[in-house]
Design a protein around this motif. Structure first.
Motif, PDB file in Angstrom:
ATOM      1  N   VAL A 196      23.118 -29.585 -12.605  1.00  0.00           N
ATOM      2  CA  VAL A 196      24.253 -29.060 -13.356  1.00  0.00           C
ATOM      3  C   VAL A 196      25.489 -29.846 -12.939  1.00  0.00           C
ATOM      4  CG1 VAL A 196      23.262 -26.767 -13.614  1.00  0.00           C
ATOM      5  CG2 VAL A 196      24.677 -27.252 -11.631  1.00  0.00           C
ATOM      6  N   VAL A 197      26.417 -30.021 -13.864  1.00  0.00           N
ATOM      7  CA  VAL A 197      27.608 -30.825 -13.587  1.00  0.00           C
ATOM      8  C   VAL A 197      28.838 -29.943 -13.437  1.00  0.00           C
ATOM      9  CG1 VAL A 197      26.736 -32.884 -14.744  1.00  0.00           C
ATOM     10  CG2 VAL A 197      28.041 -31.206 -16.048  1.00  0.00           C
ATOM     11  N   TYR A 198      29.814 -30.470 -12.716  1.00  0.00           N
ATOM     12  CA  TYR A 198      31.095 -29.781 -12.564  1.00  0.00           C
ATOM     13  C   TYR A 198      32.152 -30.796 -12.174  1.00  0.00           C
ATOM     14  CZ  TYR A 198      30.218 -29.987  -7.493  1.00  0.00           C
ATOM     15  OH  TYR A 198      29.987 -30.426  -6.208  1.00  0.00           O
ATOM     16  N   TRP A 199      33.398 -30.320 -12.064  1.00  0.00           N
ATOM     17  CA  TRP A 199      34.507 -31.227 -11.783  1.00  0.00           C
ATOM     18  C   TRP A 199      35.385 -30.658 -10.675  1.00  0.00           C
ATOM     19  CZ3 TRP A 199      32.353 -30.419 -16.503  1.00  0.00           C
ATOM     20  CH2 TRP A 199      31.899 -31.554 -17.183  1.00  0.00           C
ATOM     21  N   ASP A 200      36.438 -31.389 -10.353  1.00  0.00           N
ATOM     22  CA  ASP A 200      37.309 -30.991  -9.250  1.00  0.00           C
ATOM     23  C   ASP A 200      37.925 -29.615  -9.446  1.00  0.00           C
ATOM     24  OD1 ASP A 200      37.415 -33.085  -7.196  1.00  0.00           O
ATOM     25  OD2 ASP A 200      38.154 -34.379  -8.792  1.00  0.00           O
ATOM     26  N   ASP A 201      38.185 -29.212 -10.688  1.00  0.00           N
ATOM     27  CA  ASP A 201      38.818 -27.917 -10.892  1.00  0.00           C
ATOM     28  C   ASP A 201      37.938 -26.772 -10.377  1.00  0.00           C
ATOM     29  OD1 ASP A 201      36.917 -28.224 -12.894  1.00  0.00           O
ATOM     30  OD2 ASP A 201      38.183 -27.384 -14.479  1.00  0.00           O
ATOM     31  N   LEU A 202      36.613 -26.909 -10.525  1.00  0.00           N
ATOM     32  CA  LEU A 202      35.736 -25.875  -9.976  1.00  0.00           C
ATOM     33  C   LEU A 202      35.763 -25.906  -8.450  1.00  0.00           C
ATOM     34  CD1 LEU A 202      33.708 -23.596 -10.317  1.00  0.00           C
ATOM     35  CD2 LEU A 202      31.886 -25.302 -10.358  1.00  0.00           C
ATOM     36  N   TYR A 260      34.998 -39.249 -13.900  1.00  0.00           N
ATOM     37  CA  TYR A 260      33.946 -39.009 -12.907  1.00  0.00           C
ATOM     38  C   TYR A 260      33.689 -37.514 -12.836  1.00  0.00           C
ATOM     39  CZ  TYR A 260      37.637 -37.291  -9.796  1.00  0.00           C
ATOM     40  OH  TYR A 260      38.675 -36.567  -9.266  1.00  0.00           O
ATOM     41  N   GLY A 261      32.620 -37.155 -12.193  1.00  0.00           N
ATOM     42  CA  GLY A 261      32.288 -35.756 -11.990  1.00  0.00           C
ATOM     43  C   GLY A 261      31.228 -35.638 -10.912  1.00  0.00           C
ATOM     44  N   LEU A 306      29.188 -29.871 -23.514  1.00  0.00           N
ATOM     45  CA  LEU A 306      30.463 -29.646 -22.839  1.00  0.00           C
ATOM     46  C   LEU A 306      30.303 -29.627 -21.327  1.00  0.00           C
ATOM     47  CD1 LEU A 306      32.380 -29.294 -25.204  1.00  0.00           C
ATOM     48  CD2 LEU A 306      33.057 -27.100 -24.267  1.00  0.00           C
ATOM     49  N   GLY A 307      29.100 -29.355 -20.845  1.00  0.00           N
ATOM     50  CA  GLY A 307      28.832 -29.393 -19.409  1.00  0.00           C
ATOM     51  C   GLY A 307      29.596 -28.370 -18.608  1.00  0.00           C
ATOM     52  N   SER A 308      29.813 -27.178 -19.156  1.00  0.00           N
ATOM     53  CA  SER A 308      30.677 -26.209 -18.480  1.00  0.00           C
ATOM     54  C   SER A 308      30.021 -24.865 -18.203  1.00  0.00           C
ATOM     55  CB  SER A 308      31.944 -25.972 -19.326  1.00  0.00           C
ATOM     56  OG  SER A 308      32.729 -27.129 -19.419  1.00  0.00           O
ATOM     57  N   GLY A 309      28.748 -24.691 -18.535  1.00  0.00           N
ATOM     58  CA  GLY A 309      28.134 -23.377 -18.422  1.00  0.00           C
ATOM     59  C   GLY A 309      28.167 -22.797 -17.024  1.00  0.00           C
ATOM     60  N   THR A 310      27.709 -23.560 -16.033  1.00  0.00           N
ATOM     61  CA  THR A 310      27.685 -23.070 -14.647  1.00  0.00           C
ATOM     62  C   THR A 310      29.098 -22.867 -14.127  1.00  0.00           C
ATOM     63  OG1 THR A 310      25.563 -24.137 -14.208  1.00  0.00           O
ATOM     64  CG2 THR A 310      26.942 -23.604 -12.301  1.00  0.00           C
ATOM     65  N   ARG A 311      29.972 -23.809 -14.415  1.00  0.00           N
ATOM     66  CA  ARG A 311      31.370 -23.717 -13.986  1.00  0.00           C
ATOM     67  C   ARG A 311      32.031 -22.451 -14.514  1.00  0.00           C
ATOM     68  NH1 ARG A 311      35.175 -25.346 -17.439  1.00  0.00           N
ATOM     69  NH2 ARG A 311      37.328 -25.635 -16.719  1.00  0.00           N
ATOM     70  N   ALA A 354      29.463 -35.530 -20.981  1.00  0.00           N
ATOM     71  CA  ALA A 354      29.083 -34.706 -19.844  1.00  0.00           C
ATOM     72  C   ALA A 354      28.423 -33.407 -20.167  1.00  0.00           C
ATOM     73  CB  ALA A 354      30.280 -34.455 -18.965  1.00  0.00           C
ATOM     74  N   PRO A 355      27.165 -33.391 -20.636  1.00  0.00           N
ATOM     75  CA  PRO A 355      26.439 -32.154 -20.771  1.00  0.00           C
ATOM     76  C   PRO A 355      25.854 -31.705 -19.446  1.00  0.00           C
ATOM     77  CG  PRO A 355      25.053 -33.923 -21.490  1.00  0.00           C
ATOM     78  CD  PRO A 355      26.367 -34.536 -21.067  1.00  0.00           C
TER      79      PRO A 355
END
Length: 429
Positions: free
Chosen positions: A44-50, A93-94, A281-286, A426-427
């Protein structure tokens, strides 16, 4: 307060952690239908905000998540058509973490805080639950707890495109989109690193292509072998992996879930049970983990359970509305991607990056500049400095000392309600 949480995914476990951190006196039980360690899915992907949210909420589990995550840099869009292969680039990046690793971290942390996590507990309906002051339905997009109550006003819209969630031994360093033309039509993959030596691959196509390739009739192994042949260049000859601690992956269509209300009486929805966002969108887990923090925060701020649930529903559901709208737009764009694939790769990638709309006037110029190798290098250097600054701000000392841009590409082996804008690609949920 006695709390029963149905579902030991990221939403349920992180809510249990967040609730216990705010009031150790809560009696929190998490019931999971699957056996321990039987997780499904890859990375799963995420970014700095998480990461900012996680470090403020629980630095201990945040440090473990960071240490077991992988850094990916840049995004490549490869188009294999009648004119051969063309490649375009996005910046950015992510991070990615294996779903099994994330759940292991959260389950151990929850248990450490006194949460009773029980596996192999199949709950068919609310009447089977133990007595509780609050029931948290975190049992996914097909939530049985939610579907038992028509008061939630649940609507499920099923997407057109079939997709399958696979792994691969190809160690991708960047986020890669590979669009391949076959005699049956276009088929594409979204690929990104998950853990050392393993990457995630989501393969998607139109219903027509899926049937024309025979993927609706082939067995699991035969279907995977066909995909390996189609994406041989992107995979560099590596295998595709179907099993991830469970049954083989299967083709599915995305379920876009919305609800008129996220709570009814003393039952509240969390994560995919409340909302889903398309994997592009790659945001489900986040989003699910932020839901967990906001709900726990509301329960602390409002001693009355109904008041807390009302506050959670009012603010969080309003915040998710534009995100879900963007996700629905993204899903629809990929369902009609054929109409864009007659363009060269750079123009196609630009269309892909603006599918949500709302881009700045200079976005196209930056996109063109990013195709230049020196500009990409400058953007990566800037991103390195930004990661160092953000790590310092959140107190992640280990990350500050880590060689972020080394060949290994590893990341180490705001307000909780903030929701940032979707990324170009980013999915991954």
């Amino acid at each position: 307060m006695r709390v029963v949480c149905v579902g030991a995914g990221p939403a349920g476990l992180y809510f249990a952690i967040s609730a216990k951190l705010r009031d150790a006196g809560h009696e929190v039980t998490v019931l999971e239908r699957d056996p321990w360690a039987a997780t499904y899915g890859w990375g799963v992907v995420y970014w700095d905000d998480l990461l900012d949210v996680l470090y403020r909420n629980d630095p201990e589990s945040a440090r473990e998540i960071t240490a077991r995550s992988v850094l990916w840099q840049d995004q490549e869009v490869r188009v294999h058509g009648i004119n051969g292969e063309q490649t375009a680039y996005f910046g950015g990046y992510g991070y990615s973490i294996g779903r099994s690793a994330l759940l292991d971290i959260l389950a151990r942390r929850a248990t450490q805080l006194g949460v009773d996590v029980q596996y192999s507990q199949h709950v068919a309906e609310p009447s089977a639950l133990p007595p509780a002051d609050l029931v948290v339905a975190a049992d996914g997009a097909n939530s049985r707890i939610r579907d038992h109550h028509k008061e939630f006003g649940t609507r499920v819209e099923v997407g057109l495109n079939p997709y399958i969630w696979l792994g691969t031994e190809q160690p991708f360093r960047s986020f890669v989109f590979s669009f391949n033309r076959t005699p049956a039509g276009w088929i594409w993959l979204h690929a990104y690193p998950s853990v050392a030596g393993i990457s995630t691959c989501i393969v998607e196509c139109s219903p027509h292509t899926w049937k024309a390739l025979g993927l609706d009739l082939l067995g699991d192994d035969e279907g995977v072998q066909l995909l390996e042949g189609i994406f041989q260049r992107a995979l560099d000859g590596h295998r595709l992996l179907s099993r991830s601690r469970g049954a083989p992956a299967h083709w599915q269509r995305f379920a876009h879930v919305t609800n008129d209300s996220w709570y009814h009486d003393t039952t509240v929805l969390l994560g995919d049970a409340a909302h889903t966002t398309h994997f592009t969108l790659g945001s489900g887990t986040r989003l699910a983990m932020i839901d967990a923090v906001v709900l726990a925060h509301s329960l602390r701020e409002y001693p009355d359970v109904q008041g807390a649930l009302r506050e959670y529903d009012l603010h969080r559901r309003a915040e998710l509305h534009p995100v879900q709208a963007a996700a629905r737009t993204s899903m629809a764009w990929f369902e009609h991607v054929d109409q864009y694939l007659d363009r060269d790769a750079v123009a196609f990638a630009h269309a892909m990056s603006v599918r949500h709309a709302g881009q700045s006037p200079w976005h196209h110029q930056l996109h063109l500049a990013t195709q230049i190798t020196a500009v990409r290098g400058a953007r990566r250097a800037f991103a390195t400095g930004r990661r160092w600054y953000l790590a310092r701000r959140r107190g992640d000392m280990a990350a500050r000392q880590r060689p972020w841009d080394g060949d290994e590409g590893s990341a180490g082996s705001e307000s909780p309600r903030s929701v940032s804008a979707p990324r170009p690609g980013a999915p991954g949920n």
